[in-house]
Design a protein around this motif. Sequence first.
Motif, PDB file in Angstrom:
ATOM      1  N   HIS A  56       0.822  -1.219   0.000  1.00 33.55           N
ATOM      2  CA  HIS A  56       0.000   0.000   0.000  1.00 33.55           C
ATOM      3  C   HIS A  56       0.850   1.261   0.000  1.00 33.55           C
ATOM      4  CE1 HIS A  56      -3.512   2.504   0.819  1.00 33.55           C
ATOM      5  NE2 HIS A  56      -2.812   3.107   1.755  1.00 33.55           N
ATOM      6  N   PHE A  57       1.932   1.271   0.763  1.00 27.94           N
ATOM      7  CA  PHE A  57       2.770   2.463   0.874  1.00 27.94           C
ATOM      8  C   PHE A  57       3.989   2.415  -0.042  1.00 27.94           C
ATOM      9  CE2 PHE A  57       0.447   2.438   4.915  1.00 27.94           C
ATOM     10  CZ  PHE A  57      -0.045   3.737   4.919  1.00 27.94           C
ATOM     11  N   GLU A  58       4.020   1.415  -0.911  1.00 29.80           N
ATOM     12  CA  GLU A  58       5.075   1.303  -1.932  1.00 29.80           C
ATOM     13  C   GLU A  58       6.473   1.398  -1.326  1.00 29.80           C
ATOM     14  OE1 GLU A  58       4.159   4.285  -4.808  1.00 29.80           O
ATOM     15  OE2 GLU A  58       2.498   3.139  -5.679  1.00 29.80           O
ATOM     16  N   ILE A  59       6.700   0.597  -0.297  1.00 30.44           N
ATOM     17  CA  ILE A  59       8.011   0.537   0.355  1.00 30.44           C
ATOM     18  C   ILE A  59       8.883  -0.459  -0.400  1.00 30.44           C
ATOM     19  CG2 ILE A  59       9.224   0.022   2.505  1.00 30.44           C
ATOM     20  CD1 ILE A  59       6.648   0.728   3.990  1.00 30.44           C
ATOM     21  N   ASN A  60      10.056  -0.039  -0.783  1.00 33.42           N
ATOM     22  CA  ASN A  60      10.951  -0.884  -1.583  1.00 33.42           C
ATOM     23  C   ASN A  60      12.327  -0.985  -0.931  1.00 33.42           C
ATOM     24  OD1 ASN A  60       9.158  -1.348  -3.972  1.00 33.42           O
ATOM     25  ND2 ASN A  60       9.312   0.881  -4.118  1.00 33.42           N
ATOM     26  N   PRO A  61      12.476  -1.884   0.032  1.00 34.07           N
ATOM     27  CA  PRO A  61      13.797  -2.048   0.665  1.00 34.07           C
ATOM     28  C   PRO A  61      14.834  -2.550  -0.334  1.00 34.07           C
ATOM     29  CG  PRO A  61      12.053  -3.085   1.959  1.00 34.07           C
ATOM     30  CD  PRO A  61      11.464  -2.751   0.633  1.00 34.07           C
ATOM     31  N   ARG A  62      16.076  -2.214  -0.075  1.00 35.57           N
ATOM     32  CA  ARG A  62      17.176  -2.759  -0.878  1.00 35.57           C
ATOM     33  C   ARG A  62      17.684  -4.005  -0.165  1.00 35.57           C
ATOM     34  NH1 ARG A  62      20.147   0.770  -4.692  1.00 35.57           N
ATOM     35  NH2 ARG A  62      18.729   2.475  -5.165  1.00 35.57           N
ATOM     36  N   TYR A  63      17.401  -5.158  -0.740  1.00 39.04           N
ATOM     37  CA  TYR A  63      17.752  -6.417  -0.114  1.00 39.04           C
ATOM     38  C   TYR A  63      19.192  -6.816  -0.426  1.00 39.04           C
ATOM     39  CZ  TYR A  63      12.689  -6.722   0.476  1.00 39.04           C
ATOM     40  OH  TYR A  63      11.383  -6.460   0.815  1.00 39.04           O
ATOM     41  N   HIS A  64      19.669  -7.794   0.306  1.00 41.58           N
ATOM     42  CA  HIS A  64      21.036  -8.318   0.143  1.00 41.58           C
ATOM     43  C   HIS A  64      22.082  -7.231   0.402  1.00 41.58           C
ATOM     44  CE1 HIS A  64      19.337 -11.967  -1.597  1.00 41.58           C
ATOM     45  NE2 HIS A  64      18.622 -11.217  -2.424  1.00 41.58           N
ATOM     46  N   ARG A  65      21.765  -6.301   1.300  1.00 43.36           N
ATOM     47  CA  ARG A  65      22.731  -5.247   1.671  1.00 43.36           C
ATOM     48  C   ARG A  65      23.172  -5.478   3.112  1.00 43.36           C
ATOM     49  NH1 ARG A  65      20.646  -4.462  -3.429  1.00 43.36           N
ATOM     50  NH2 ARG A  65      21.705  -2.717  -4.449  1.00 43.36           N
ATOM     51  N   PHE A  66      24.382  -5.951   3.270  1.00 47.21           N
ATOM     52  CA  PHE A  66      24.949  -6.201   4.597  1.00 47.21           C
ATOM     53  C   PHE A  66      25.759  -4.984   5.021  1.00 47.21           C
ATOM     54  CE2 PHE A  66      28.142  -7.740   7.561  1.00 47.21           C
ATOM     55  CZ  PHE A  66      27.385  -8.528   8.412  1.00 47.21           C
ATOM     56  N   VAL A  67      25.261  -4.247   6.015  1.00 47.22           N
ATOM     57  CA  VAL A  67      25.918  -3.018   6.454  1.00 47.22           C
ATOM     58  C   VAL A  67      27.207  -3.362   7.197  1.00 47.22           C
ATOM     59  CG1 VAL A  67      25.724  -0.962   7.886  1.00 47.22           C
ATOM     60  CG2 VAL A  67      23.742  -1.770   6.579  1.00 47.22           C
ATOM     61  N   GLU A  68      28.302  -2.841   6.704  1.00 47.73           N
ATOM     62  CA  GLU A  68      29.611  -3.154   7.279  1.00 47.73           C
ATOM     63  C   GLU A  68      30.122  -2.072   8.212  1.00 47.73           C
ATOM     64  OE1 GLU A  68      31.734  -3.765   3.567  1.00 47.73           O
ATOM     65  OE2 GLU A  68      31.691  -5.936   3.890  1.00 47.73           O
ATOM     66  N   SER A  69      29.761  -0.814   7.956  1.00 47.09           N
ATOM     67  CA  SER A  69      30.255   0.273   8.805  1.00 47.09           C
ATOM     68  C   SER A  69      29.347   1.488   8.697  1.00 47.09           C
ATOM     69  CB  SER A  69      31.682   0.670   8.404  1.00 47.09           C
ATOM     70  OG  SER A  69      31.698   1.224   7.095  1.00 47.09           O
ATOM     71  N   ALA A  70      29.430   2.338   9.730  1.00 49.10           N
ATOM     72  CA  ALA A  70      28.691   3.601   9.748  1.00 49.10           C
ATOM     73  C   ALA A  70      29.571   4.661  10.398  1.00 49.10           C
ATOM     74  CB  ALA A  70      27.380   3.453  10.517  1.00 49.10           C
ATOM     75  N   SER A  71      29.748   5.781   9.725  1.00 47.15           N
ATOM     76  CA  SER A  71      30.595   6.862  10.235  1.00 47.15           C
ATOM     77  C   SER A  71      29.842   8.175  10.121  1.00 47.15           C
ATOM     78  CB  SER A  71      31.904   6.944   9.445  1.00 47.15           C
ATOM     79  OG  SER A  71      32.590   5.705   9.472  1.00 47.15           O
ATOM     80  N   GLU A 108      28.860  -0.743  -1.428  1.00 45.77           N
ATOM     81  CA  GLU A 108      28.107   0.432  -1.836  1.00 45.77           C
ATOM     82  C   GLU A 108      28.145   1.455  -0.711  1.00 45.77           C
ATOM     83  OE1 GLU A 108      24.836  -2.164  -4.433  1.00 45.77           O
ATOM     84  OE2 GLU A 108      24.277  -1.242  -2.521  1.00 45.77           O
ATOM     85  N   VAL A 109      28.216   2.728  -1.056  1.00 48.68           N
ATOM     86  CA  VAL A 109      28.291   3.802  -0.067  1.00 48.68           C
ATOM     87  C   VAL A 109      26.987   4.588  -0.089  1.00 48.68           C
ATOM     88  CG1 VAL A 109      29.493   5.892   0.660  1.00 48.68           C
ATOM     89  CG2 VAL A 109      30.792   3.980  -0.307  1.00 48.68           C
ATOM     90  N   TYR A 110      26.420   4.813   1.092  1.00 49.37           N
ATOM     91  CA  TYR A 110      25.173   5.566   1.230  1.00 49.37           C
ATOM     92  C   TYR A 110      25.400   6.733   2.185  1.00 49.37           C
ATOM     93  CZ  TYR A 110      23.021   1.412  -0.828  1.00 49.37           C
ATOM     94  OH  TYR A 110      22.689   0.373  -1.664  1.00 49.37           O
ATOM     95  N   LEU A 111      24.873   7.895   1.833  1.00 51.65           N
ATOM     96  CA  LEU A 111      24.995   9.097   2.662  1.00 51.65           C
ATOM     97  C   LEU A 111      23.613   9.555   3.093  1.00 51.65           C
ATOM     98  CD1 LEU A 111      27.622  11.110   0.568  1.00 51.65           C
ATOM     99  CD2 LEU A 111      28.037   9.754   2.631  1.00 51.65           C
ATOM    100  N   GLY A 112      23.520  10.016   4.342  1.00 47.46           N
ATOM    101  CA  GLY A 112      22.236  10.502   4.838  1.00 47.46           C
ATOM    102  C   GLY A 112      22.420  11.408   6.037  1.00 47.46           C
ATOM    103  N   LYS A 113      21.477  12.295   6.244  1.00 47.25           N
ATOM    104  CA  LYS A 113      21.546  13.204   7.388  1.00 47.25           C
ATOM    105  C   LYS A 113      21.206  12.485   8.684  1.00 47.25           C
ATOM    106  CE  LYS A 113      19.906  17.732   8.973  1.00 47.25           C
ATOM    107  NZ  LYS A 113      19.028  18.899   8.663  1.00 47.25           N
ATOM    108  N   TYR A 114      20.295  11.492   8.589  1.00 48.86           N
ATOM    109  CA  TYR A 114      19.877  10.751   9.772  1.00 48.86           C
ATOM    110  C   TYR A 114      20.068   9.253   9.540  1.00 48.86           C
ATOM    111  CZ  TYR A 114      17.536  15.166  10.842  1.00 48.86           C
ATOM    112  OH  TYR A 114      17.261  16.492  11.062  1.00 48.86           O
ATOM    113  N   LEU A 115      20.305   8.563  10.625  1.00 45.52           N
ATOM    114  CA  LEU A 115      20.479   7.114  10.587  1.00 45.52           C
ATOM    115  C   LEU A 115      19.548   6.462  11.600  1.00 45.52           C
ATOM    116  CD1 LEU A 115      21.960   4.458   9.867  1.00 45.52           C
ATOM    117  CD2 LEU A 115      23.681   5.084  11.596  1.00 45.52           C
ATOM    118  N   VAL A 116      18.742   5.524  11.152  1.00 49.89           N
ATOM    119  CA  VAL A 116      17.845   4.772  12.035  1.00 49.89           C
ATOM    120  C   VAL A 116      18.286   3.305  12.027  1.00 49.89           C
ATOM    121  CG1 VAL A 116      15.474   4.039  12.499  1.00 49.89           C
ATOM    122  CG2 VAL A 116      15.918   6.331  11.572  1.00 49.89           C
TER     123      VAL A 116
END
Length: 260
Positions: free
Chosen positions: A88-103, A124-132
């Motif tokens: 219903h809310f069209e949520i599309n997670p990115r699967y097979h992504r094992f988070v290795e680090s967060a800085s 893969e590198v992801y940038l964001g203002k907030y992290l949950v």
Amino acid sequence: MEEVVIIVGAGPSSLATSTCLNVLSTPNIILEREDCFASLWKKMTYDQLKLHLGKQFCQLSHMDYPEGTPTSISKACFLRYQADHVSHFEINPRYHRFVESASYYKVGKKWQKVAKNTVSDKSEVYLGKYLVVASGENSEGLIPNISGLDIFGGEFMHCTNYKNGKRFGDKQVLVVGCGNSGMEIAYDLWNHGAFTSIVVRNPVDDISLNSFTSLNCFTRLISYLFIHIYIYIYIYISIVVLVICPSLVVYTLPLYVYNE
């Protein structure tokens, strides 16, 4: 890739968080190491599992349960509800992504997450203002180092690998632990004809159903108010902390606990 909010995990808490952000038109992305959402519910729970709280305490954001849904929800019902929510809310997670680090970089006031794509075997590198971080607290099963277990001639398993008691009929089965999982699995084994025993480390308080149903209205009201006050206080503190310290990692409150 840059988003406003990066969410780790695709369980119920993550789906609810993403929905709230989508309603506010806030760009977000979910990174999930498995190949599906709600992987713990789909892969690591037994067939007879039910939510241990009423449905009103386990409802995802902006979507009610279908009319006629019982108060105590089964595993199958909860999974259907989550699937409807994702669609219903069209949520599309990115699967097979094992988070290795967060800085966190104070200069740009952004989080940098490095995730390994387990399909392509590339980072893969992801940038964001907030992290949950909503990766849960029961994703890894733990079997204690019990003396003699290495020479035990029978089968042993963690509760995350148990599905049902069909193949344990007429067998001697020992359940270690009397939490929600232990008690329900022991009962399921008994229903399938297993000779079930259970080991409890600490003393157990035994309350009969008659004792529970005889509680007066005042006691029930106090219990109901206590649960609601706890939830509202948690939400209020989370919002205040997020406003004061936007760079702080937000840990979501688990909706249920089913492992020992």
